[in-house]
Motif scaffolding. Structure first.
Motif, mmCIF file in Angstrom:
data_model
loop_
_atom_site.group_PDB
_atom_site.id
_atom_site.type_symbol
_atom_site.label_atom_id
_atom_site.label_comp_id
_atom_site.label_asym_id
_atom_site.label_seq_id
_atom_site.Cartn_x
_atom_site.Cartn_y
_atom_site.Cartn_z
ATOM 1 N N VAL A 85 0.847 -1.207 0.000
ATOM 2 C CA VAL A 85 0.000 0.000 0.000
ATOM 3 C C VAL A 85 0.878 1.250 0.000
ATOM 4 C CG1 VAL A 85 -1.639 1.344 1.388
ATOM 5 C CG2 VAL A 85 -2.043 -1.097 0.984
ATOM 6 N N VAL A 86 1.931 1.257 0.810
ATOM 7 C CA VAL A 86 2.848 2.405 0.836
ATOM 8 C C VAL A 86 3.452 2.620 -0.548
ATOM 9 C CG1 VAL A 86 5.072 3.219 1.741
ATOM 10 C CG2 VAL A 86 3.363 2.281 3.299
ATOM 11 N N SER A 87 3.839 1.545 -1.199
ATOM 12 C CA SER A 87 4.402 1.642 -2.544
ATOM 13 C C SER A 87 3.380 2.218 -3.528
ATOM 14 C CB SER A 87 4.870 0.261 -3.011
ATOM 15 O OG SER A 87 5.414 0.332 -4.294
ATOM 16 N N LEU A 88 2.144 1.763 -3.423
ATOM 17 C CA LEU A 88 1.091 2.305 -4.296
ATOM 18 C C LEU A 88 0.878 3.793 -4.042
ATOM 19 C CD1 LEU A 88 -1.613 -0.518 -4.202
ATOM 20 C CD2 LEU A 88 -0.142 0.094 -6.134
ATOM 21 N N LYS A 89 0.932 4.192 -2.784
ATOM 22 C CA LYS A 89 0.758 5.615 -2.458
ATOM 23 C C LYS A 89 1.880 6.446 -3.071
ATOM 24 C CE LYS A 89 -2.067 5.103 1.664
ATOM 25 N NZ LYS A 89 -2.169 5.261 3.125
ATOM 26 N N HIS A 90 3.096 5.917 -3.080
ATOM 27 C CA HIS A 90 4.204 6.620 -3.726
ATOM 28 C C HIS A 90 3.955 6.728 -5.235
ATOM 29 C CE1 HIS A 90 6.897 7.020 -0.301
ATOM 30 N NE2 HIS A 90 6.595 5.783 0.031
ATOM 31 N N SER A 91 3.335 5.706 -5.819
ATOM 32 C CA SER A 91 3.040 5.703 -7.254
ATOM 33 C C SER A 91 2.029 6.776 -7.629
ATOM 34 C CB SER A 91 2.501 4.334 -7.689
ATOM 35 O OG SER A 91 3.458 3.341 -7.486
ATOM 36 N N MET A 92 1.228 7.200 -6.668
ATOM 37 C CA MET A 92 0.204 8.205 -6.950
ATOM 38 C C MET A 92 0.830 9.512 -7.439
ATOM 39 S SD MET A 92 -2.504 7.497 -3.874
ATOM 40 C CE MET A 92 -3.467 8.944 -4.243
ATOM 41 N N ALA A 93 2.050 9.791 -7.000
ATOM 42 C CA ALA A 93 2.710 11.034 -7.415
ATOM 43 C C ALA A 93 2.955 11.065 -8.921
ATOM 44 C CB ALA A 93 4.031 11.191 -6.667
ATOM 45 N N MET A 94 3.083 9.899 -9.535
ATOM 46 C CA MET A 94 3.363 9.815 -10.966
ATOM 47 C C MET A 94 2.118 9.481 -11.793
ATOM 48 S SD MET A 94 6.557 10.503 -11.059
ATOM 49 C CE MET A 94 7.047 10.016 -12.689
#
Length: 138
Positions: A85-94
């Motif tokens: 989930v943390v990784s997906l949240k980081h992906s939101m920036a892109m």
């Protein structure tokens, strides 16, 4: 190599320059995703599982790489839903506008699911991503 089990599906491996050499790769191979780098990561993840008694599920896989002050490198292999989930949240920036809404909904679904349901959602999601990637190549 030094191994530390951090959770049922999470292991950190500290790698020295000599460890890279022994496994026939360099840190740049990992960063550049060369065949040698990908083989190195696969082998280290296997060693993490073997030495720490972890049976990887191959679902919700994340990898965090950290350069340490002494020149060694930390590879943290995880299949924990929370890390995913943390990784997906980081992906939101892109993410573009079209992707952002569905991605937010997916994250919320994972956060509101129990472990088994979340793992099933991730498996389905990853299967769809692989299919779309394969279709794009054809």
């Amino acid at each position: 190599m030094e191994y530390r089990k951090k959770a049922d599906l999470k292991v950190e491996c500290i790698v020295s320059e000599a460890d890279f050499e022994f496994l026939g790769a360099t840190f740049n191979d990992v960063l550049d995703r060369t065949d040698a780098g990908m083989h190195f990561l696969k082998r280290v993840k296997e060693l993490c599982g073997q030495t720490q008694g972890v049976e990887w599920t191959n679902t919700a896989y994340t990898l965090n790489i950290t350069m340490l002050l002494d020149g060694r490198v930390s590879f943290e292999f995880s299949e924990c839903i929370a890390d995913y989930v943390v990784s997906l949240k980081h992906s939101m920036a892109m993410a573009d506008e079209q992707t952002l809404g569905p991605l937010q909904e997916f994250i919320e679904a994972l956060e509101n699911s129990d472990e088994e349901s979340a793992r099933s959602l991730v498996a389905h999601f990853e299967q769809n991503i692989r299919k779309k990637a394969a279709d794009a190549l054809n």
